[in-house]
Design an enzyme around this catalytic site. Structure first.
Site, mmCIF file in Angstrom:
data_model
loop_
_atom_site.group_PDB
_atom_site.id
_atom_site.type_symbol
_atom_site.label_atom_id
_atom_site.label_comp_id
_atom_site.label_asym_id
_atom_site.label_seq_id
_atom_site.Cartn_x
_atom_site.Cartn_y
_atom_site.Cartn_z
ATOM 1 N N THR A 111 12.606 13.201 -149.612
ATOM 2 C CA THR A 111 11.537 14.199 -149.586
ATOM 3 C C THR A 111 12.010 15.548 -150.124
ATOM 4 O O THR A 111 13.204 15.820 -150.213
ATOM 5 C CB THR A 111 10.997 14.377 -148.155
ATOM 6 O OG1 THR A 111 12.039 14.853 -147.308
ATOM 7 C CG2 THR A 111 10.455 13.061 -147.599
ATOM 8 N N ASP A 112 11.032 16.397 -150.455
ATOM 9 C CA ASP A 112 11.336 17.744 -150.934
ATOM 10 C C ASP A 112 11.255 18.734 -149.769
ATOM 11 O O ASP A 112 11.122 18.336 -148.608
ATOM 12 C CB ASP A 112 10.406 18.133 -152.082
ATOM 13 C CG ASP A 112 8.936 18.150 -151.687
ATOM 14 O OD1 ASP A 112 8.626 18.182 -150.473
ATOM 15 O OD2 ASP A 112 8.088 18.137 -152.595
ATOM 16 N N ALA A 113 11.309 20.024 -150.076
ATOM 17 C CA ALA A 113 11.307 21.052 -149.034
ATOM 18 C C ALA A 113 10.016 21.059 -148.218
ATOM 19 O O ALA A 113 9.997 21.535 -147.083
ATOM 20 C CB ALA A 113 11.533 22.424 -149.665
ATOM 21 N N GLY A 124 8.640 18.346 -147.200
ATOM 22 C CA GLY A 124 8.634 17.126 -146.398
ATOM 23 C C GLY A 124 7.856 15.992 -147.026
ATOM 24 O O GLY A 124 7.507 15.022 -146.366
ATOM 25 N N VAL A 125 7.575 16.100 -148.323
ATOM 26 C CA VAL A 125 6.815 15.083 -149.043
ATOM 27 C C VAL A 125 7.747 14.410 -150.051
ATOM 28 O O VAL A 125 8.639 15.047 -150.608
ATOM 29 C CB VAL A 125 5.613 15.731 -149.775
ATOM 30 C CG1 VAL A 125 4.797 14.688 -150.515
ATOM 31 C CG2 VAL A 125 4.741 16.498 -148.796
#
Length: 152
Positions: A19-21, A23-24
């Site tokens: 995930t990215d920052a 949360g996805v």
């Protein structure tokens, strides 16, 4: 004979590192997941990784036929979050004697979250000329199509 569902319906746990920052799921993960699902499918079907992929441990020689990716695409339908448990449905299709593609659908329960497609072309490892698919991959494609209606 085992049902094609055994090697065409898989699961994927989304990890924090996927995930990215926000949360996805980070966008580049989807195509990696598509390829990893294909690798797992071949293994579940009974094809050893070393017979298809170069550089495997204990491999005496590289496979005579390489299967480079010649096209890929990804569609993101809904956000995928860390800790999601996705069902992965693979839909392989032979396009001609030396080319095939694998469509991957990633589901969370009944919702399609993302779709990917990876197309491979068979080439001789030495000459880089087009050739027929390896017999093992051809058999996997044939077995994967069992029970499906296809046009002539």
């Amino acid at each position: 004979m085992t049902s094609p569902d055994h090697w065409l319906k898989l699961e994927r746990q989304v990890h924090f590192g996927d995930t990215d920052a926000a949360g996805v799921m980070h966008f580049h993960q989807l195509l990696r997941w598509c390829h990893e699902a294909w690798e797992e499918s071949l293994e579940r079907y009974g094809i050893a990784a070393g017979s298809v992929f170069p550089g495997c441990r204990g491999q005496q020689r590289w496979p005579a036929v390489a299967l480079p990716v010649v096209h890929c695409q990804a569609d993101f339908k809904r956000p995928v979050h860390g800790s999601d448990r996705l069902q992965v449905h693979l839909k392989p299709q032979r396009l001609d004697p030396g080319c095939f593609e694998v469509r991957s659908e990633f589901h969370l329960d009944a919702t399609v979250m993302a779709c990917g497609l990876v197309r491979h072309l068979a080439i001789h490892s030495d000459s880089r000329e087009r050739c027929a698919l390896p017999e093992t991959v051809d058999l996997w494609l044939e077995a994967s199509a069992l029970g499906q209606i296809t046009s002539l």
